[in-house]
Design an enzyme around this catalytic site. Structure first.
Site, PDB file in Angstrom:
ATOM      1  N   CYS A 116      -7.584  -1.578   8.321  1.00 31.70           N
ATOM      2  CA  CYS A 116      -6.104  -1.604   7.663  1.00 31.70           C
ATOM      3  C   CYS A 116      -5.827  -0.201   7.314  1.00 31.70           C
ATOM      4  CB  CYS A 116      -6.075  -2.467   6.620  1.00 31.70           C
ATOM      5  SG  CYS A 116      -6.153  -4.314   7.096  1.00 31.70           S
TER       6      CYS A 116
ATOM      7  N   GLU B 102       0.908  -1.090   0.047  1.00 26.57           N
ATOM      8  CA  GLU B 102      -0.114   0.023  -0.088  1.00 26.57           C
ATOM      9  C   GLU B 102       0.804   1.236  -0.014  1.00 26.57           C
ATOM     10  OE1 GLU B 102      -3.099  -0.242  -0.441  1.00 26.57           O
ATOM     11  OE2 GLU B 102      -3.635  -2.346   0.210  1.00 26.57           O
TER      12      GLU B 102
END
Length: 180
Positions: free
Chosen positions: A120, A56
């Protein structure tokens, strides 16, 4: 699995399980940064939608509407009131992805700019905010779908070692530029 494998000798690895709870994240992440003063924190989360190991690039501040495991959701629907909309990791995820992919592991590594606006993403943003970008987040698919714990452990080991290498080299350049 990563705890069993470890990292290179000059790295102290601390592994924590972070509950899927907004309020715990808001308390725990700053406390861990304060306790360890780490060079880097790498968060790992399971995504039922993931079919690859996903790096990410950034965390998002707003849009948190899903209830956590305590059936709680922040009233503001954000991580840090008044914080920037998005914070990028200082780790060059494209470089890490290319390097890890070149190692020939039996795991596919990809890049994402949206960690999902749930715990998350909330954890990642909180850590990025706390660390001024010195955090990373890796989404992994559920065990066996398609990777084993051993495959994921080896992939995470390679990813974190590459992240540390990229971080150390980028800081060398930053320090060098300040001297001139």
């Amino acid at each position: 699995e990563l705890e069993k494998l470890g990292l290179r000798d000059d790295v102290d690895l601390h592994v924590y399980e972070v509950p899927v709870e907004y309020q715990t994240v808001q308390r725990l992440i700053p406390a861990l940064w304060k306790k360890h003063s780490p060079q880097l924190v790498v968060h790992v989360g399971v995504s039922g939608m993931a079919t690859t190991v996903t790096l990410e690039k950034c965390g998002h501040n707003v849009g948190y509407k899903g209830l956590d495991n305590c059936r709680f959701c922040p009233g503001s629907q954000c991580c840090i009131e008044g914080g920037p909309e998005c914070i990028d990791s200082i780790i060059d995820m494209d470089t890490v992805c290319k390097r890890v992919s070149a190692l020939g592991l039996d795991v596919t590594v990809t890049i994402s700019k949206d960690a999902g606006r749930y715990l998350c993403d909330f954890t990642y943003y909180t850590s990025l905010y706390q660390s001024r970008g010195r955090s990373a987040f890796v989404h992994v698919p559920p065990l066996g779908k398609p990777y084993s714990a051993e495959q994921l452990g080896r992939a995470l080991q390679a990813i974190i070692e590459e992240m540390l290498d990229v971080l150390e080299h980028s800081e060398g350049k930053i320090n060098c530029q300040h001297e001139h």
